[in-house]
Design an enzyme around this catalytic site. Structure first.
Site, PDB file in Angstrom:
ATOM      1  N   CYS A 135       0.862  -1.180   0.000  1.00 22.84           N
ATOM      2  CA  CYS A 135       0.000   0.000   0.000  1.00 22.84           C
ATOM      3  C   CYS A 135       0.901   1.233   0.000  1.00 22.84           C
ATOM      4  O   CYS A 135       2.086   1.134  -0.300  1.00 22.84           O
ATOM      5  CB  CYS A 135      -0.994  -0.012   1.160  1.00 22.84           C
ATOM      6  SG  CYS A 135      -0.291   0.178   2.815  1.00 22.84           S
TER       7      CYS A 135
ATOM      8  N   ASN B  85       2.403   1.441   4.273  1.00 25.42           N
ATOM      9  CA  ASN B  85       2.606   0.185   4.998  1.00 25.42           C
ATOM     10  C   ASN B  85       2.250   0.283   6.481  1.00 25.42           C
ATOM     11  O   ASN B  85       2.897  -0.312   7.327  1.00 25.42           O
ATOM     12  CB  ASN B  85       4.034  -0.326   4.812  1.00 25.42           C
ATOM     13  CG  ASN B  85       4.227  -1.775   5.256  1.00 25.42           C
ATOM     14  OD1 ASN B  85       5.262  -2.117   5.801  1.00 25.42           O
ATOM     15  ND2 ASN B  85       3.266  -2.634   5.028  1.00 25.42           N
TER      16      ASN B  85
ATOM     17  N   CYS C 272      -1.549   0.738   7.224  1.00 22.88           N
ATOM     18  CA  CYS C 272      -2.987   0.456   7.319  1.00 22.88           C
ATOM     19  C   CYS C 272      -3.385  -0.796   6.534  1.00 22.88           C
ATOM     20  O   CYS C 272      -3.593  -1.858   7.104  1.00 22.88           O
ATOM     21  CB  CYS C 272      -3.820   1.643   6.814  1.00 22.88           C
ATOM     22  SG  CYS C 272      -3.652   3.153   7.778  1.00 22.88           S
ATOM     23  N   ARG C 273      -3.477  -0.665   5.214  1.00 26.75           N
ATOM     24  CA  ARG C 273      -4.035  -1.728   4.385  1.00 26.75           C
ATOM     25  C   ARG C 273      -3.117  -2.931   4.218  1.00 26.75           C
ATOM     26  O   ARG C 273      -3.540  -4.078   4.401  1.00 26.75           O
ATOM     27  CB  ARG C 273      -4.409  -1.179   3.002  1.00 26.75           C
ATOM     28  CG  ARG C 273      -5.490  -0.120   3.049  1.00 26.75           C
ATOM     29  CD  ARG C 273      -5.699   0.531   1.709  1.00 26.75           C
ATOM     30  NE  ARG C 273      -4.549   1.372   1.359  1.00 26.75           N
ATOM     31  CZ  ARG C 273      -4.392   1.976   0.190  1.00 26.75           C
ATOM     32  NH1 ARG C 273      -5.297   1.826  -0.757  1.00 26.75           N
ATOM     33  NH2 ARG C 273      -3.334   2.728  -0.038  1.00 26.75           N
ATOM     34  N   SER C 274      -1.870  -2.706   3.828  1.00 29.74           N
ATOM     35  CA  SER C 274      -1.003  -3.861   3.546  1.00 29.74           C
ATOM     36  C   SER C 274      -0.640  -4.659   4.794  1.00 29.74           C
ATOM     37  O   SER C 274      -0.620  -5.893   4.733  1.00 29.74           O
ATOM     38  CB  SER C 274       0.235  -3.460   2.736  1.00 29.74           C
ATOM     39  OG  SER C 274       1.004  -2.494   3.391  1.00 29.74           O
TER      40      SER C 274
ATOM     41  N   ASP D 214      -8.129   3.826   1.244  1.00 29.08           N
ATOM     42  CA  ASP D 214      -7.123   4.019   2.288  1.00 29.08           C
ATOM     43  C   ASP D 214      -7.793   4.542   3.566  1.00 29.08           C
ATOM     44  O   ASP D 214      -8.227   5.690   3.606  1.00 29.08           O
ATOM     45  CB  ASP D 214      -6.061   5.009   1.806  1.00 29.08           C
ATOM     46  CG  ASP D 214      -4.843   5.030   2.701  1.00 29.08           C
ATOM     47  OD1 ASP D 214      -4.929   4.585   3.869  1.00 29.08           O
ATOM     48  OD2 ASP D 214      -3.795   5.508   2.235  1.00 29.08           O
TER      49      ASP D 214
END
Length: 156
Positions: free
Chosen positions: A8, A11, A13-15, A125
């Site tokens: 993301c 690195n 939140c999402r990934s 995001d």
């Protein structure tokens, strides 16, 4: 070994959420010994930081470990090391393909490419939206479909 990298923007939140969820999913299926799973960000702004508080809170609620996870920026070697590089949105795919250039690399694509019945292309995001639960739900469906794809692709 099957190398999977989730990517993301920063690195945090999402990934890392996808990394932790995918780790748990392959462990639950008894496949952990066959995978190397990591995550990275396009930018290095949060390098060394733990996952975002919103990600940690949701993973804690779901009983999913993120122990030892620290943000890191993608490096050139990741492009050739990882078999599957899974981006959270189209902007990240573009950045990854720019890093990869025309050399040899493996699969680079968006997580939601594996969710055919959803019209969305990108995992939003939550750093900006604050909607970590929506992101969790999208990632959960995405990793389930992605794992099905990998199992077929790798004859597992």
């Amino acid at each position: 070994m099957i190398y999977v990298l989730f990517v993301c923007l920063g690195n945090i939140c999402r990934s890392p959420m996808a990394e932790a969820m995918f780790r748990k999913r392959v462990e639950d299926e008894g496949l952990a010994e066959q995978f190397v799973i990591d995550s990275a960000g396009i930018g290095g702004w949060h390098q060394g930081s733990p996952p975002h508080e919103g990600t940690r809170k949701l993973l804690d609620q779901k009983g999913i470990s993120y122990e030892g996870m620290k943000a890191r920026q993608i490096i050139n070697e990741d492009i050739t090391t990882y078999d599957y590089i899974i981006a959270m949105d189209a902007e990240i795919v573009g950045a990854l393909r720019s890093i990869a250039g025309y050399g040899s690399h493996h699969f680079i694509g968006r997580l939601l490419e594996f969710v055919e019945e959803d019209d969305r292309d990108d995992v939003p995001d939550p750093y900006y939206t604050g909607n970590f639960e929506e992101v969790y739900d999208l990632i959960e469906t995405g990793i389930d479909r992605f794992l099905t794809y990998v199992k077929k692709d790798q004859n597992l």
